[in-house]
Design an enzyme around this catalytic site. Structure first.
Site, PDB file in Angstrom:
ATOM      1  N   LEU A  70      39.156  18.451 -11.879  1.00 23.28           N
ATOM      2  CA  LEU A  70      38.397  17.254 -11.536  1.00 23.28           C
ATOM      3  C   LEU A  70      38.553  17.033 -10.045  1.00 23.28           C
ATOM      4  CD1 LEU A  70      39.561  14.774 -14.359  1.00 23.28           C
ATOM      5  CD2 LEU A  70      37.396  16.026 -14.284  1.00 23.28           C
ATOM      6  N   ASP A  71      37.578  16.367  -9.426  1.00 21.62           N
ATOM      7  CA  ASP A  71      37.712  16.000  -8.025  1.00 21.62           C
ATOM      8  C   ASP A  71      38.960  15.142  -7.826  1.00 21.62           C
ATOM      9  OD1 ASP A  71      35.285  17.230  -7.557  1.00 21.62           O
ATOM     10  OD2 ASP A  71      34.126  15.370  -7.557  1.00 21.62           O
ATOM     11  N   LYS A  72      39.508  15.176  -6.639  1.00 19.59           N
ATOM     12  CA  LYS A  72      40.716  14.416  -6.326  1.00 19.59           C
ATOM     13  C   LYS A  72      40.603  12.958  -6.768  1.00 19.59           C
ATOM     14  CE  LYS A  72      43.411  12.755  -2.376  1.00 19.59           C
ATOM     15  NZ  LYS A  72      43.501  12.682  -0.894  1.00 19.59           N
ATOM     16  N   ARG A  79      28.057  12.936  -9.510  1.00 20.35           N
ATOM     17  CA  ARG A  79      27.889  12.176  -8.264  1.00 20.35           C
ATOM     18  C   ARG A  79      26.553  12.520  -7.606  1.00 20.35           C
ATOM     19  NH1 ARG A  79      33.264  13.769  -5.214  1.00 20.35           N
ATOM     20  NH2 ARG A  79      32.526  12.234  -3.683  1.00 20.35           N
TER      21      ARG A  79
END
EC number: 5.4.99.-
Length: 313
Positions: free
Chosen positions: A142-144, A243
Site C-alpha cells: 500500500l502507499d505510505k 487516487r
C-alpha cells in the site's frame, strides 16, 4: 557494475533548466532519499544523453534524456524494530496486518528503517524468503499514507500461491475513501489506462497510450455538504489507481496533496484498504478480513460531514 534491477528513462524540459541532477532525480524516483540518489550518481549509474555523469551538482539544460540504472538492493541486514503492529489475523502460513498510515511497506532506495518489514521482523518469527532480505513476506503493498489490510506470507508456499492470486486477480479488494464533492452518479465503473503523467513524472495519470488497464468500481455510501464517503472495489492494482481515478472523476480524495490538495480536514489522503476477501493459500478456506477505520479517518469523516457507520456493508 552490479546487476541492474530496473532502468528508468526520464526527460528534462524547460521547467527543469538549472536544476541539479540529484534534485531532479529525487523528484522522479519514488521513496528515494537524497543520499541514495547521490550514491547511484557517484557509482556511475546515471547517464545524461548517453554520457555517464558522476557529479551530483551537474546542472540541467532542460533538453536532456536521463537514464538511471537502479542496482540490485545491497545484501544487508534489515534491523528488526519494535514498532507496534495491528495484527488482524495470524496462523502458521499468513499474517494479516492493519497497516498504519505514514508507514512505508518495505525498505528501498536508502530508506532502511521504520518500515513494515522492520516491524514484521521483530514481531513475526518466520517470514517467506522469496523476496529476499529487503522484502521478506511481502506479497503486495500500500502507499505510505494509505492505511489498511495487508496480507503477509510466513512461508514460501503461501507466498507463491498468494502472488499467483494477485496476478490472476482472484482476490476481492475493497477500499473506503472520502472524496471531495457530490457525485452525480452514485455508483459506477471506471475503466481506463493509467501511466506516468507526462507533465509530472512522480504522478500517475489516466492516459490514452502507454498505460496499463485499470478498473475501479465505486459506490457512494454517504454524503456531506461537499464530500462523499465512497466504497471502491478494484479489479486491478495499478500504482495510485484509486487516487488517480477519483481525480479523473473530478472528485480527488480529501488530503491527497499529489492528486488534489492538502490542507484543512486531513493530513494525508483519506484512503483505507478496508476489506480483503481471498482463499487461504494453504488451507483453501474462504477468508474475509476487515481493517478497523483509523482515528484520523474518523476525524476527517466528522470534518467532511459523512457517517462512517455507513461503512458496515
Amino acid at each position: 557494475m552490479e546487476n541492474i534491477k530496473e532502468t528508468i528513462t526520464v526527460y528534462a524540459d524547460e521547467n527543469d533548466k538549472g536544476k541539479r541532477i540529484d534534485s531532479f532525480l529525487n523528484e522522479v524516483i519514488d521513496d528515494a532519499t537524497r543520499s541514495y540518489i547521490q550514491k547511484i550518481i557517484d557509482g556511475g549509474y546515471v547517464e545524461i544523453t548517453g554520457k555517464k555523469v558522476t557529479k551530483s551538482g551537474n546542472k540541467l539544460k532542460g533538453t536532456e534524456t536521463i537514464t538511471v540504472n537502479i542496482p540490485e538492493d545491497e545484501i544487508l541486514d534489515v534491523i528488526p524494530e519494535n514498532i507496534p503492529l495491528n495484527i488482524i489475523y495470524e496462523d502458521k502460513d499468513i499474517v494479516v496486518i492493519n497497516k498504519a498510515p505514514d508507514m512505508v511497506v518495505h525498505p528501498a532506495h536508502g530508506n532502511y528503517n521504520g518500515t513494515l518489514v522492520n516491524a514484521l521482523l521483530y514481531h513475526i518469527k518466520d517470514l517467506s524468503t522469496i523476496n529476499g532480505v529487503i522484502r521478506p513476506g511481502i506479497v503486495h503493498r500500500l502507499d505510505k499514507d494509505t492505511s489498511g489490510v495487508i496480507v503477509v506470507a510466513k512461508n514460501d508456499e503461501a507466498h507463491s500461491t498468494l502472488s499467483d492470486m494477485f496476478k490472476e486477480k482472484t482476490l476481492e479488494k475493497t477500499y473506503i475513501c472520502i472524496a471531495k464533492g457530490i457525485f452525480k452518479d452514485k455508483s459506477g465503473r471506471i475503466e481506463t489506462l493509467i501511466g506516468r503523467d507526462s507533465r509530472d513524472r512522480k504522478k500517475m495519470a489516466v492516459v490514452d497510450i502507454n498505460g496499463k488497464n485499470a478498473i475501479s468500481n465505486y459506490e457512494i455510501l454517504d454524503e456531506g455538504k461537499n464530500f462523499s464517503l465512497v466504497k471502491v472495489r478494484i479489479e486491478t492494482g495499478r500504482t495510485h489507481q484509486i487516487r488517480v481515478h477519483m481525480k479523473y472523476l473530478n472528485h480527488p480524495i480529501l488530503g491527497d496533496s499529489v492528486y488534489g490538495s492538502s490542507g484543512e480536514g486531513a493530513k494525508r489522503q483519506m484512503l483505507h484498504a478496508y476489506r480483503l476477501k481471498f482463499t487461504h493459500p494453504v488451507t483453501k478456506k474462504e477468508m474475509e478480513v476487515t481493517a478497523d477505520i483509523p482515528e484520523d479517518f474518523k476525524k476527517a469523516a466528522k470534518f467532511a460531514g459523512v457517517n462512517i457507520d455507513k461503512i458496515n456493508f
